[in-house]
Scaffold this motif. Structure first.
Motif, PDB file in Angstrom:
ATOM      1  N   TYR A 196     -18.465 -58.117 -36.862  1.00 30.57           N
ATOM      2  CA  TYR A 196     -18.298 -59.535 -37.219  1.00 30.57           C
ATOM      3  C   TYR A 196     -18.114 -60.390 -35.978  1.00 30.57           C
ATOM      4  CZ  TYR A 196     -16.866 -63.723 -39.640  1.00 30.57           C
ATOM      5  OH  TYR A 196     -16.796 -65.007 -40.088  1.00 30.57           O
ATOM      6  N   ASP A 197     -17.350 -59.851 -34.993  1.00 35.66           N
ATOM      7  CA  ASP A 197     -17.168 -60.614 -33.754  1.00 35.66           C
ATOM      8  C   ASP A 197     -18.511 -60.829 -33.061  1.00 35.66           C
ATOM      9  OD1 ASP A 197     -14.487 -60.779 -34.203  1.00 35.66           O
ATOM     10  OD2 ASP A 197     -13.924 -59.138 -32.840  1.00 35.66           O
ATOM     11  N   ASP A 198     -19.318 -59.754 -33.045  1.00 36.04           N
ATOM     12  CA  ASP A 198     -20.650 -59.894 -32.439  1.00 36.04           C
ATOM     13  C   ASP A 198     -21.497 -60.915 -33.206  1.00 36.04           C
ATOM     14  OD1 ASP A 198     -19.953 -58.037 -30.592  1.00 36.04           O
ATOM     15  OD2 ASP A 198     -21.021 -56.354 -31.541  1.00 36.04           O
ATOM     16  N   PHE A 199     -21.364 -60.891 -34.526  1.00 39.75           N
ATOM     17  CA  PHE A 199     -22.114 -61.825 -35.370  1.00 39.75           C
ATOM     18  C   PHE A 199     -21.732 -63.278 -35.066  1.00 39.75           C
ATOM     19  CE2 PHE A 199     -22.069 -64.283 -39.380  1.00 39.75           C
ATOM     20  CZ  PHE A 199     -23.437 -64.365 -39.599  1.00 39.75           C
ATOM     21  N   ARG A 200     -20.396 -63.519 -34.973  1.00 40.18           N
ATOM     22  CA  ARG A 200     -19.938 -64.890 -34.683  1.00 40.18           C
ATOM     23  C   ARG A 200     -20.381 -65.316 -33.286  1.00 40.18           C
ATOM     24  NH1 ARG A 200     -19.240 -67.722 -38.817  1.00 40.18           N
ATOM     25  NH2 ARG A 200     -17.872 -69.142 -37.661  1.00 40.18           N
ATOM     26  N   ALA A 201     -20.364 -64.378 -32.356  1.00 37.45           N
ATOM     27  CA  ALA A 201     -20.789 -64.694 -30.992  1.00 37.45           C
ATOM     28  C   ALA A 201     -22.264 -65.099 -30.970  1.00 37.45           C
ATOM     29  CB  ALA A 201     -20.551 -63.502 -30.070  1.00 37.45           C
ATOM     30  N   LEU A 202     -23.084 -64.370 -31.769  1.00 35.01           N
ATOM     31  CA  LEU A 202     -24.501 -64.726 -31.844  1.00 35.01           C
ATOM     32  C   LEU A 202     -24.690 -66.125 -32.457  1.00 35.01           C
ATOM     33  CD1 LEU A 202     -26.152 -61.371 -33.021  1.00 35.01           C
ATOM     34  CD2 LEU A 202     -26.329 -62.449 -30.767  1.00 35.01           C
ATOM     35  N   GLN A 203     -23.876 -66.424 -33.467  1.00 34.04           N
ATOM     36  CA  GLN A 203     -23.958 -67.755 -34.086  1.00 34.04           C
ATOM     37  C   GLN A 203     -23.599 -68.846 -33.076  1.00 34.04           C
ATOM     38  OE1 GLN A 203     -21.455 -67.279 -37.672  1.00 34.04           O
ATOM     39  NE2 GLN A 203     -23.299 -67.777 -38.853  1.00 34.04           N
ATOM     40  N   LEU A 227     -31.825 -63.957 -41.928  1.00 33.66           N
ATOM     41  CA  LEU A 227     -31.069 -62.835 -41.365  1.00 33.66           C
ATOM     42  C   LEU A 227     -29.567 -63.023 -41.553  1.00 33.66           C
ATOM     43  CD1 LEU A 227     -33.086 -62.222 -38.082  1.00 33.66           C
ATOM     44  CD2 LEU A 227     -33.025 -60.771 -40.119  1.00 33.66           C
ATOM     45  N   ILE A 228     -29.103 -64.275 -41.445  1.00 36.97           N
ATOM     46  CA  ILE A 228     -27.670 -64.519 -41.667  1.00 36.97           C
ATOM     47  C   ILE A 228     -27.278 -64.117 -43.094  1.00 36.97           C
ATOM     48  CG2 ILE A 228     -25.960 -66.352 -41.949  1.00 36.97           C
ATOM     49  CD1 ILE A 228     -27.124 -67.680 -39.514  1.00 36.97           C
ATOM     50  N   GLU A 229     -28.133 -64.536 -44.067  1.00 29.78           N
ATOM     51  CA  GLU A 229     -27.847 -64.181 -45.454  1.00 29.78           C
ATOM     52  C   GLU A 229     -27.847 -62.649 -45.614  1.00 29.78           C
ATOM     53  OE1 GLU A 229     -27.082 -65.972 -48.036  1.00 29.78           O
ATOM     54  OE2 GLU A 229     -27.239 -67.959 -47.093  1.00 29.78           O
ATOM     55  N   LYS A 230     -28.797 -61.997 -44.969  1.00 32.37           N
ATOM     56  CA  LYS A 230     -28.878 -60.541 -45.068  1.00 32.37           C
ATOM     57  C   LYS A 230     -27.680 -59.859 -44.403  1.00 32.37           C
ATOM     58  CE  LYS A 230     -31.464 -61.140 -47.538  1.00 32.37           C
ATOM     59  NZ  LYS A 230     -31.388 -60.728 -48.940  1.00 32.37           N
ATOM     60  N   PHE A 231     -27.169 -60.517 -43.327  1.00 27.94           N
ATOM     61  CA  PHE A 231     -26.000 -59.951 -42.667  1.00 27.94           C
ATOM     62  C   PHE A 231     -24.833 -59.870 -43.636  1.00 27.94           C
ATOM     63  CE2 PHE A 231     -21.966 -60.494 -40.470  1.00 27.94           C
ATOM     64  CZ  PHE A 231     -21.988 -59.428 -39.581  1.00 27.94           C
ATOM     65  N   TYR A 232     -24.604 -60.952 -44.356  1.00 27.66           N
ATOM     66  CA  TYR A 232     -23.494 -60.951 -45.315  1.00 27.66           C
ATOM     67  C   TYR A 232     -23.701 -59.894 -46.396  1.00 27.66           C
ATOM     68  CZ  TYR A 232     -21.504 -65.224 -43.347  1.00 27.66           C
ATOM     69  OH  TYR A 232     -20.913 -66.141 -42.518  1.00 27.66           O
ATOM     70  N   ASP A 233     -24.931 -59.681 -46.779  1.00 26.17           N
ATOM     71  CA  ASP A 233     -25.197 -58.708 -47.837  1.00 26.17           C
ATOM     72  C   ASP A 233     -25.143 -57.261 -47.318  1.00 26.17           C
ATOM     73  OD1 ASP A 233     -25.520 -60.737 -49.611  1.00 26.17           O
ATOM     74  OD2 ASP A 233     -27.712 -60.840 -49.374  1.00 26.17           O
ATOM     75  N   LYS A 234     -25.748 -57.004 -46.153  1.00 27.14           N
ATOM     76  CA  LYS A 234     -25.915 -55.648 -45.662  1.00 27.14           C
ATOM     77  C   LYS A 234     -24.668 -55.095 -44.983  1.00 27.14           C
ATOM     78  CE  LYS A 234     -30.153 -55.418 -47.028  1.00 27.14           C
ATOM     79  NZ  LYS A 234     -30.545 -54.502 -48.114  1.00 27.14           N
ATOM     80  N   VAL A 235     -23.957 -55.903 -44.246  1.00 28.99           N
ATOM     81  CA  VAL A 235     -22.790 -55.418 -43.526  1.00 28.99           C
ATOM     82  C   VAL A 235     -21.604 -55.234 -44.462  1.00 28.99           C
ATOM     83  CG1 VAL A 235     -21.204 -55.945 -41.628  1.00 28.99           C
ATOM     84  CG2 VAL A 235     -23.618 -56.440 -41.394  1.00 28.99           C
ATOM     85  N   LYS A 236     -21.676 -55.847 -45.624  1.00 27.54           N
ATOM     86  CA  LYS A 236     -20.596 -55.739 -46.604  1.00 27.54           C
ATOM     87  C   LYS A 236     -19.278 -56.247 -46.028  1.00 27.54           C
ATOM     88  CE  LYS A 236     -23.351 -53.466 -49.387  1.00 27.54           C
ATOM     89  NZ  LYS A 236     -23.884 -54.084 -50.602  1.00 27.54           N
ATOM     90  N   ILE A 237     -19.335 -57.418 -45.406  1.00 29.14           N
ATOM     91  CA  ILE A 237     -18.117 -58.002 -44.842  1.00 29.14           C
ATOM     92  C   ILE A 237     -17.083 -58.201 -45.941  1.00 29.14           C
ATOM     93  CG2 ILE A 237     -18.936 -60.378 -45.094  1.00 29.14           C
ATOM     94  CD1 ILE A 237     -17.591 -60.986 -42.454  1.00 29.14           C
ATOM     95  N   ASN A 238     -15.824 -58.006 -45.599  1.00 25.51           N
ATOM     96  CA  ASN A 238     -14.802 -58.082 -46.650  1.00 25.51           C
ATOM     97  C   ASN A 238     -14.712 -59.505 -47.196  1.00 25.51           C
ATOM     98  OD1 ASN A 238     -12.495 -59.684 -45.427  1.00 25.51           O
ATOM     99  ND2 ASN A 238     -12.791 -58.141 -43.846  1.00 25.51           N
ATOM    100  N   ARG A 239     -14.364 -59.595 -48.446  1.00 16.22           N
ATOM    101  CA  ARG A 239     -14.417 -60.857 -49.171  1.00 16.22           C
ATOM    102  C   ARG A 239     -13.519 -61.925 -48.565  1.00 16.22           C
ATOM    103  NH1 ARG A 239     -16.483 -62.518 -53.656  1.00 16.22           N
ATOM    104  NH2 ARG A 239     -17.257 -60.424 -54.105  1.00 16.22           N
ATOM    105  N   GLU A 240     -12.310 -61.532 -48.118  1.00 16.90           N
ATOM    106  CA  GLU A 240     -11.403 -62.550 -47.579  1.00 16.90           C
ATOM    107  C   GLU A 240     -12.001 -63.228 -46.348  1.00 16.90           C
ATOM    108  OE1 GLU A 240      -7.633 -60.905 -46.782  1.00 16.90           O
ATOM    109  OE2 GLU A 240      -7.149 -60.451 -48.873  1.00 16.90           O
ATOM    110  N   LEU A 241     -12.562 -62.404 -45.465  1.00 18.23           N
ATOM    111  CA  LEU A 241     -13.153 -62.963 -44.251  1.00 18.23           C
ATOM    112  C   LEU A 241     -14.370 -63.820 -44.595  1.00 18.23           C
ATOM    113  CD1 LEU A 241     -12.783 -62.994 -41.225  1.00 18.23           C
ATOM    114  CD2 LEU A 241     -14.305 -61.024 -41.053  1.00 18.23           C
ATOM    115  N   ARG A 242     -15.176 -63.309 -45.545  1.00 23.83           N
ATOM    116  CA  ARG A 242     -16.352 -64.069 -45.971  1.00 23.83           C
ATOM    117  C   ARG A 242     -15.941 -65.378 -46.627  1.00 23.83           C
ATOM    118  NH1 ARG A 242     -21.725 -63.637 -47.535  1.00 23.83           N
ATOM    119  NH2 ARG A 242     -22.255 -64.854 -49.390  1.00 23.83           N
TER     120      ARG A 242
END
Length: 642
Positions: A196-203, A227-242
């Motif tokens: 997630y940290d890497d994801f936010r850094a890319l954003q 790809l951003i939408e797919k990230f949320y779906d594929k990485v299965k980020i926890n709901r609170e953080l999402r």
């Protein structure tokens, strides 16, 4: 699945190779609907600096309806010199993006003033009898300074555009790198925190990167958000953080909605339109929001966009109506101008009146606002064509008149020569009859060129006076009697000078008649003093009449009859009556011409409260002019009776 999604999947399933990158094949399934932007005209994918038209200061088209966007800079109160100096100072700043709106406003106002100057220059050239085809405008020093300063701006602008394109290409490379990293991140086996940290850094990196080439905007934006939408779906980020991330995105979009809604109060449509474009760009950079708020927040933002667009459309619709009314008004002026051109004219006074009418129509034309661009050149050419036709006909008329006047001049010149040859003749009776016959012949000859008129008349009158002066001197008698008469007339002149006008006009008239009778009773004076004392006497008498009236219309019928009766005692009575008659005729004709002009102008007033006020003022003025004509006609009748 729409066409955009299919193209995006195809692109994702084809690896993107960058120098130093690793080839990765990613197969992504699409199972949710993408949000789409509104298809209103407000949404340009990429804003670039528009290419300015070449600066042309030699274009003589009217260009009166050229639509220009509103500007935050108002330089309408500056003159040409101030605008040139401001441009020279402004272009020293090499930041084209910063100064482009200011330069555009300066250029617009300079071209407007320069066009007005050139129109006046051409108008005066035509009014002076010039041929429109031979008219040639030469740049003045201010125009040359303006072009030199604008050239500096254009050079800087080209450099700016080259740098901008280079930077856009670099931005595209960087964003493609991020897309490749996102593809890798989607299938990363790292911990949730690191992923997630890497994801936010890319954003964050993505947001910091500027514009990309226009032809790549849509594709790269769709790919990135897919790809951003797919990230949320594929990485299965926890709901609170999402949920926290979605909440932040919602707050950001609510703030954009509020900013967009403030644009409904913005007076400058151009400013509102540009800001709305900026807000839409920012909206695209914000991530997804909670699903239950997705439609609601988008509808709020879209509704505001629709309202801004509606206000803009209504503005241009109103502008179109105004331009349509302006076209109809100018078309009416064209019809009136064509009527003037088609009416036959065969006298100087008639041409003068028509010239005044044409100039009046031209003033009215300039007072009307712009028309639609597609109609501007056509209606202007129609009006200008009629005006040119009129002045060409006028020029031809006066050219022929000039030839006739030169013929008249030569005839009068021959008469002058003959009279001058008779000045020394002592055959008093025979010579007198001949000179009188030549005087009658002189009256039948038409006018001569104005530059010769006074000179030839004085020459003729001088030769006649010289002969009759010698004749008068021959028969005048003893010189001592003439000296005594001179002294008597000089004493009378001094008494006239000392006379103070009384309040009673009749008393003044009686005094003036007394002076005139006494003057006529005095005999001849020495020839060399005759003109001097006569001119001084006549000047004093005329001065008394001038003081008694501010203008001819103030005299009552009885007073005017008395004044005309006084002419009988003057040796030049016949000439005075003739001049008075001609003077009255000219005044009456001038008043009638003015009445016709005012009555014609009334027809151009539209129906409005302001035009009704102007119309009433015109009608009042017309009534006064008609009364003045009646007074002058009454005087003509008195003059005919005498």
């Amino acid at each position: 699945m729409n066409a955009t999604e299919l193209k995006t999947i195809e692109k994702l399933n084809k690896p993107t190779i960058l120098p130093g990158s690793v080839r990765i094949n990613v197969k992504i399934d699409v199972n949710e609907e993408e949000s789409t932007l509104p298809k209103e005209e407000i949404i340009p994918q990429n804003e670039e600096i528009p290419k300015d038209a070449e600066l042309d200061l030699n274009n003589d088209n009217e260009n009166e309806n050229e639509e220009e966007e509103e500007s935050e800079f108002d330089f309408s109160n500056l003159n040409k010199l101030q605008l040139v100096e401001l441009l020279e100072e402004t272009v020293q700043d090499g930041d084209v993006a910063k100064i482009k709106d200011k330069v555009a406003a300066i250029k617009s106002n300079f071209l407007r003033i320069n066009k007005e100057d050139r129109d006046r220059e051409m108008e005066q050239f035509i009014l002076d009898g010039g041929d429109k085809d031979s008219y040639e405008h030469k740049d003045d020093p201010l125009e040359m300074r303006f072009k030199a300063a604008f050239d500096i701006y254009k050079v800087n602008k080209e450099k700016y555009k080259e740098e901008l394109e280079r930077q856009k290409a670099e931005n595209l490379r960087k964003k493609l790198e991020i897309i490749e990293e996102l593809k890798v991140l989607i299938y990363s086996e790292e911990t949730l925190k690191k992923t997630y940290d890497d994801f936010r850094a890319l954003q964050d990196r993505w947001k910091e990167i500027g514009q990309v080439p226009a032809n790549e905007v849509s594709n790269i934006w769709n790919t990135y958000h897919f790809l951003i939408e797919k990230f949320y779906d594929k990485v299965k980020i926890n709901r609170e953080l999402r949920d926290l991330d979605l909440k932040k995105n919602l707050e950001a979009k609510i703030e954009l909605c509020e900013k967009a809604e403030l644009l409904l109060l913005e007076k400058s449509l151009t400013k509102a339109f540009k800001l709305l474009q900026k807000y839409h760009d920012e909206w695209k950079e914000i991530g997804p929001v909670p699903q239950d708020k997705k439609d609601e927040i988008w509808e709020r933002f879209k509704n505001t966009t629709d309202k801004v667009n509606q206000i803009r459309r209504e503005h241009y619709a109103k502008l179109e109506e105004e331009q349509k009314a302006n076209y109809e008004a100018k078309e009416a002026i064209c019809v009136k101008m064509e009527e003037i051109v088609n009416e036959p004219v065969n006298s100087i006074n008639a041409y003068q009146k028509k010239s005044n009418d044409v100039n009046e129509l031209f003033k009215m034309w300039k007072g009307i606002g712009p028309v639609q661009k597609k109609q501007s050149e056509e209606i202007w050419n129609r009006f200008k064509g009629s005006m040119n036709t009129f002045f060409e006909a006028k020029k031809e008329f006066f050219s022929k008149l000039k030839v006739q006047q030169m013929e008249n001049y030569n005839k009068k010149l021959q008469i002058c020569v003959e009279v001058e040859n008779l000045v020394d003749s002592t055959e008093w009776r025979k010579t007198t009859d001949r000179i009188k016959k030549l005087q009658e012949e002189w009256k039948t000859i038409g006018p001569v060129p104005k530059r010769h008129s006074d000179k030839i008349w004085k020459r003729f009158r001088g030769a006649c006076d010289a002969f009759f002066g010698k004749k008068s001197e021959h028969f005048s008698g003893v010189k001592g009697e003439e000296d005594a008469n001179l002294k008597a007339k000089q004493e009378l002149i001094e008494r006239i000078k000392a006379y103070e006008l009384k309040k009673d006009r009749n008393e003044n008239m009686e005094a003036i008649r007394g002076f005139q009778r006494e003057w006529m009773a005095i005999g001849h004076v020495p020839m060399k003093m005759k003109d001097a004392v006569q001119n001084e006497y006549r000047s004093l008498i005329d001065g008394l009449f001038d003081k008694m009236r501010t203008n001819d219309n103030e005299l009552t019928a009885n007073e005017y009859r008395t004044m005309i009766s006084g002419f009988k005692e003057d040796p030049d009575a016949r000439d005075k009556v003739r001049r008075e008659y001609i003077n009255l005729q000219n005044k009456i004709q001038k008043l009638r011409d003015e009445i016709v002009t005012l009555e014609n102008n009334i027809g151009f007033f539209a129906r409005s409260k302001q035009s009704e006020i102007l119309k009433a003022e015109y009608e009042k003025k017309i009534e006064k002019l008609k009364n003045d004509v009646k007074v002058l006609e009454a005087k003509m009748k008195i003059l005919n009776e005498q």
